[in-house]
Design a protein around this motif. Structure first.
Motif, short mmCIF file in Angstrom:
data_model
loop_
_atom_site.label_atom_id
_atom_site.label_comp_id
_atom_site.label_asym_id
_atom_site.label_seq_id
_atom_site.Cartn_x
_atom_site.Cartn_y
_atom_site.Cartn_z
N ALA A 128 0.82 -1.20 0.00
CA ALA A 128 0.00 0.00 0.00
C ALA A 128 0.86 1.26 0.00
O ALA A 128 0.57 2.22 -0.73
N TRP A 129 1.93 1.27 0.79
CA TRP A 129 2.79 2.46 0.86
C TRP A 129 3.51 2.69 -0.47
O TRP A 129 3.65 3.83 -0.92
N ARG A 130 3.97 1.61 -1.09
CA ARG A 130 4.63 1.74 -2.39
C ARG A 130 3.65 2.27 -3.43
O ARG A 130 3.99 3.16 -4.21
N LEU A 131 2.45 1.72 -3.43
CA LEU A 131 1.42 2.18 -4.38
C LEU A 131 1.06 3.64 -4.12
O LEU A 131 0.88 4.43 -5.06
N PHE A 132 0.98 4.01 -2.85
CA PHE A 132 0.64 5.39 -2.48
C PHE A 132 1.72 6.36 -2.98
O PHE A 132 1.41 7.38 -3.60
N LYS A 133 3.00 6.04 -2.73
CA LYS A 133 4.09 6.92 -3.17
C LYS A 133 4.14 7.04 -4.68
O LYS A 133 4.31 8.15 -5.21
N GLU A 134 3.99 5.93 -5.38
CA GLU A 134 4.07 5.97 -6.84
C GLU A 134 2.91 6.75 -7.45
O GLU A 134 3.10 7.51 -8.40
N SER A 135 1.71 6.57 -6.89
CA SER A 135 0.55 7.27 -7.45
C SER A 135 0.63 8.77 -7.17
O SER A 135 0.32 9.59 -8.04
N VAL A 136 1.09 9.15 -5.95
CA VAL A 136 1.25 10.57 -5.65
C VAL A 136 2.32 11.19 -6.55
O VAL A 136 2.15 12.30 -7.07
N HIS A 137 3.41 10.47 -6.75
CA HIS A 137 4.49 10.96 -7.61
C HIS A 137 3.98 11.22 -9.02
O HIS A 137 4.30 12.25 -9.64
N GLU A 138 3.17 10.31 -9.53
CA GLU A 138 2.65 10.48 -10.90
C GLU A 138 1.62 11.58 -10.95
O GLU A 138 1.58 12.37 -11.91
N LEU A 139 0.76 11.70 -9.94
CA LEU A 139 -0.24 12.77 -9.92
C LEU A 139 0.42 14.14 -9.83
O LEU A 139 -0.13 15.13 -10.34
N LEU A 140 1.60 14.21 -9.21
CA LEU A 140 2.33 15.48 -9.10
C LEU A 140 3.22 15.72 -10.31
O LEU A 140 4.08 16.61 -10.29
N GLU A 141 3.03 14.94 -11.38
CA GLU A 141 3.82 15.08 -12.61
C GLU A 141 5.31 14.88 -12.34
O GLU A 141 6.16 15.53 -12.96
N GLY A 142 5.62 13.96 -11.43
CA GLY A 142 7.02 13.69 -11.12
C GLY A 142 7.74 12.99 -12.27
O GLY A 142 7.13 12.33 -13.10
N THR A 143 9.06 13.15 -12.30
CA THR A 143 9.87 12.49 -13.31
C THR A 143 9.89 10.99 -13.07
O THR A 143 10.14 10.56 -11.93
N PRO A 144 9.61 10.16 -14.07
CA PRO A 144 9.67 8.70 -13.88
C PRO A 144 11.04 8.27 -13.35
O PRO A 144 12.07 8.86 -13.71
N GLN A 145 11.05 7.26 -12.52
CA GLN A 145 12.29 6.84 -11.86
C GLN A 145 13.36 6.41 -12.85
O GLN A 145 14.56 6.56 -12.59
N GLU A 146 12.95 5.85 -13.98
CA GLU A 146 13.93 5.33 -14.93
C GLU A 146 14.57 6.43 -15.78
O GLU A 146 15.47 6.15 -16.58
N VAL A 147 14.12 7.67 -15.64
CA VAL A 147 14.66 8.78 -16.44
C VAL A 147 15.57 9.64 -15.56
O VAL A 147 15.14 10.17 -14.54
N ASP A 148 16.83 9.76 -15.97
CA ASP A 148 17.80 10.64 -15.31
C ASP A 148 17.95 11.88 -16.19
O ASP A 148 18.61 11.83 -17.24
N ILE A 149 17.35 12.99 -15.78
CA ILE A 149 17.34 14.18 -16.62
C ILE A 149 18.75 14.71 -16.89
O ILE A 149 19.08 15.07 -18.03
N HIS A 150 19.60 14.76 -15.88
CA HIS A 150 20.95 15.29 -16.07
C HIS A 150 21.75 14.42 -17.04
O HIS A 150 22.48 14.94 -17.90
N LYS A 151 21.60 13.11 -16.93
CA LYS A 151 22.29 12.21 -17.85
C LYS A 151 21.73 12.37 -19.26
O LYS A 151 22.49 12.35 -20.25
N LEU A 152 20.43 12.53 -19.36
CA LEU A 152 19.80 12.70 -20.67
C LEU A 152 20.32 13.96 -21.35
O LEU A 152 20.62 13.97 -22.55
N GLN A 153 20.45 15.06 -20.58
CA GLN A 153 20.97 16.32 -21.14
C GLN A 153 22.40 16.14 -21.66
O GLN A 153 22.73 16.58 -22.77
N LYS A 154 23.24 15.50 -20.88
CA LYS A 154 24.62 15.31 -21.28
C LYS A 154 24.73 14.38 -22.48
O LYS A 154 25.52 14.62 -23.41
N ASP A 155 23.94 13.30 -22.47
CA ASP A 155 24.02 12.33 -23.56
C ASP A 155 23.59 12.93 -24.89
O ASP A 155 24.19 12.64 -25.94
N LEU A 156 22.56 13.77 -24.87
CA LEU A 156 22.13 14.41 -26.11
C LEU A 156 23.23 15.31 -26.67
O LEU A 156 23.49 15.34 -27.88
#
Length: 320
Positions: free
Chosen positions: A198-226
């Protein structure tokens, strides 16, 4: 622009398995609730709470199938997949309240034991175990070709088998020894399983509702790689990444050397995002001037080194 990566849909047979598994889970969850109240077993009520986590996972999977097939419109341009996240959030909140109730009741019963009818408890616990085995079999038949929602639901059911085994163990001990405190003790153990899910589901759903960055995406790495892999790209800024259902979306600004083929460069950036970050829905703004926003300056120094081969000129000077 590449086609958006939409939520992968289970085949019709998998949808039927999901529905059948959901109905079986809900029916036996209600049986365990009634049985727990009649027999006085808190372990059965805790296992019913665990079965509610299964029902929640199956419901979210069914909603994903249904709403992903509804076309977006002018008022809901991304469709209705966000409802699956909202359902997950509500289910998680309800589960957390159930866990709090069971833990409170377990502590109270441990200090003031109450009679528990072992035989009805054992019968219902065994029936619950069989129901979980049947539900897991239904889902496991389609796991290989189904989407992530079905796999997640199957894992929920597999975990719930432990709750049923716990209830059976408590019933056998009560019948053999008459020691009723084992019932609240095992109910606490089952509640911990529910709490984790329940706690894992709660954290993940709140993160998505708040438009959070998906865990598998590293924005800083993505910027450098591009910047490293596409020579014309000098800086990536104003990056926003979020998730709807299983679809990842991104918007970004790219400071680039003015290209000879504007559309070709845009397609290369989009193709890179799709291949390396599995982002198929990308909105990209190409810019030729230096960016003066704060998030640009954080990366310009590091990224300038990656483009040392391009010379020390600014993009516009290079173009001239």
């Amino acid at each position: 622009m590449p086609d958006s990566t939409h939520l992968s849909l289970p085949k019709d047979s998998n949808s039927k398995r999901l529905l059948a598994a959901f109905l079986v889970t809900v029916v036996f969850m209600l049986v365990e609730v009634i049985g727990g109240l009649l027999s006085g077993s808190l372990a059965l009520l805790a296992d019913a709470g665990h079965m509610l986590t299964d029902a929640a996972a199956l419901l979210v999977a069914l909603m994903a199938v249904h709403f992903s097939r509804r076309q977006p419109n002018a008022r809901h341009t991304f469709g209705y997949l966000r409802l699956t996240t909202l359902a997950a959030f509500l289910n998680a909140a309800a589960l957390l309240m159930i866990v709090i109730f069971i833990l409170w009741e377990a502590v109270r019963r441990f200090f003031a034991p109450q009679p528990v009818m072992g035989t009805p408890m054992l019968i219902i616990a065994v029936a619950g175990l069989l129901a979980n085995l049947f539900t897991f079999w239904l889902l496991h038949r389609g796991i290989e070709e189904s989407n992530l929602n079905v796999r997640a639901a199957a894992l929920h059911v597999l975990g719930d088998l432990l709750g049923s085994v716990g209830a059976i163990t408590a019933a056998i001990i009560i019948l053999a020894t008459g020691w009723t405190p084992i019932d609240p003790i095992l109910s606490v153990l089952v509640s911990c399983l529910v709490l984790h899910s329940a706690w894992r589901l709660f954290k993940e759903s709140v993160h998505e509702l708040l438009e959070g960055t998906p865990q598998e995406v590293d924005i800083h790495k993505l910027q450098k790689d591009l910047c490293l892999n596409i020579p014309e790209v000098r800086n990536i800024h104003h990056v926003h990444v979020w998730q709807i259902g299983e679809q990842t979306l991104i918007t970004l600004h790219a400071q680039v050397i003015p290209p000879h083929d504007h559309d070709g460069l845009l397609r290369r950036i989009q193709a890179y995002l799709l291949e390396h970050s599995h982002i198929g829905h990308a909105t990209i703004q190409l810019e030729y001037q230096h960016c003066h926003a704060p998030d640009c300056k954080l990366h310009q120094t590091a990224e300038s080194g990656a483009h040392a081969h391009a010379g020390s000129h600014s993009p516009l000077e290079h173009h001239h």
